[in-house]
Scaffold this active site. Structure first.
Site, mmCIF file in Angstrom:
data_model
loop_
_atom_site.group_PDB
_atom_site.id
_atom_site.type_symbol
_atom_site.label_atom_id
_atom_site.label_comp_id
_atom_site.label_asym_id
_atom_site.label_seq_id
_atom_site.Cartn_x
_atom_site.Cartn_y
_atom_site.Cartn_z
ATOM 1 N N GLU A 64 45.704 98.907 76.327
ATOM 2 C CA GLU A 64 45.319 98.100 75.156
ATOM 3 C C GLU A 64 44.792 98.979 74.031
ATOM 4 O O GLU A 64 44.546 98.516 72.915
ATOM 5 C CB GLU A 64 44.256 97.061 75.531
ATOM 6 C CG GLU A 64 44.779 95.921 76.372
ATOM 7 C CD GLU A 64 45.985 95.220 75.755
ATOM 8 O OE1 GLU A 64 45.985 94.989 74.531
ATOM 9 O OE2 GLU A 64 46.945 94.945 76.501
ATOM 10 N N ARG B 143 61.205 119.802 60.867
ATOM 11 C CA ARG B 143 62.412 120.049 60.067
ATOM 12 C C ARG B 143 62.086 120.525 58.662
ATOM 13 O O ARG B 143 62.963 120.995 57.947
ATOM 14 C CB ARG B 143 63.331 118.831 60.051
ATOM 15 C CG ARG B 143 62.707 117.556 59.544
ATOM 16 C CD ARG B 143 63.638 116.372 59.681
ATOM 17 N NE ARG B 143 64.759 116.436 58.764
ATOM 18 C CZ ARG B 143 66.019 116.705 59.101
ATOM 19 N NH1 ARG B 143 66.335 116.917 60.339
ATOM 20 N NH2 ARG B 143 66.974 116.743 58.198
#
Ligand code: SAM
Length: 248
Positions: A116, A154
């Site tokens: 949770e 990247r």
């Protein structure tokens, strides 16, 4: 740059760090990733890292103490004051601007929630930033942490095969902040569908104009707010504006 990841599932990271762009970034050490399992800092024969929520209700909550001990070890190991990032639906949705900021940072300590979520007292005391991947609920923060590391990787120099690749990618404000144009490859005719003739023409100027117009067209139809942002930032030329007027 270094990311320390607190995760109950370090085994999820092996394929991520062994494939494609993230492998290149990881192996070249331009993005160092270290994995820490809070379970290793839990006590008792079962090394319990979760418990039932006070007040009742479904699910389990991650205990603060193993996370605290784990974080202390990470802090001792990295000696800088890297921010602690928690992945959470309550966080700010990740966008290119934040990714670009992280790409120029020294890294961070990434906390992957499970169950949770995490005892709020730990969050209040130790978390600096909360990041969401979007308005949906994942089973854990790992995929969100991987998304952040992948996007940051990247942008690191030398990580992509072609340095120009991310310059033409979607959302890059250093270029125009618009969506990327469509791409085509062989064969020229695939199941009755042909490649746009201009891309086969060898005429570089016309190809550049076509690609520019495709960026504008796609962004205009899918994400018009990005056109407005580019306009406000002065990134649209007179030719762009003429083309957009023609779209209505
Ligand atoms: N009870 C939480 C709620 O409804 O907001 C969801 C907990 S989720 C099952 C378990 C963990 O997955 C979260 O603690 C968080 O680390 C991660 N998570 C889930 N959805 C996410 C999202 N959209 N972005 C980032 N992390 C997410």
């Amino acid at each position: 740059m270094r990311f320390d990841v607190l995760t109950l599932f370090p085994e999820m990271w092996e394929p991520f760090l062994r494939c494609g762009v993230t492998r290149r970034a990881y192996e070249s050490r331009s993005v160092d990733v270290r994995l820490w399992n809070p379970r290793d800092f839990a006590e008792g024969p079962y090394r319990r890292i979760d418990d039932r929520p006070f007040g009742g209700g479904p699910g389990m909550v991650m205990l603060a103490e193993p996370l605290y001990l784990c974080l202390e070890r990470v802090r001792a190991d990295r000696t800088d004051s890297a921010p602690v990032v928690l992945f959470s639906p309550a966080g700010d949705v990740l966008r290119h601007a934040e990714v670009a900021r992280w790409a120029h940072s020294r890294g961070a300590i990434l906390l992957c929630g499970r169950y949770e979520g995490i005892d709020q007292r730990f969050i209040d005391r130790f978390v600096d930033v909360q990041v969401s991947l979007g308005d949906f609920v994942l089973s854990g923060g790992e995929l969100a942490a991987m998304a952040l590391i992948d996007a940051v990787a990247r942008l690191q120099p030398g990580v992509l095969g072609d340095e120009n690749s991310h310059a033409q990618d979607s959302f890059n404000p250093a270029v125009d902040g618009l969506l990327d144009c469509p791409h085509f490859t062989r064969p020229e005719r695939w199941r009755e569908a042909c490649v746009p003739a201009v891309l086969l023409s060898g005429h570089h100027e016309q190809i550049a104009v076509w690609r520019r117009q495709q960026r504008l067209l796609l962004t205009h139809s899918r994400r018009p707010e990005l056109i407005e942002a580019a306009r406000a930032a002065g990134r649209l030329s007179a030719g762009d504006e003429r083309y957009l007027q023609g779209l209505g």
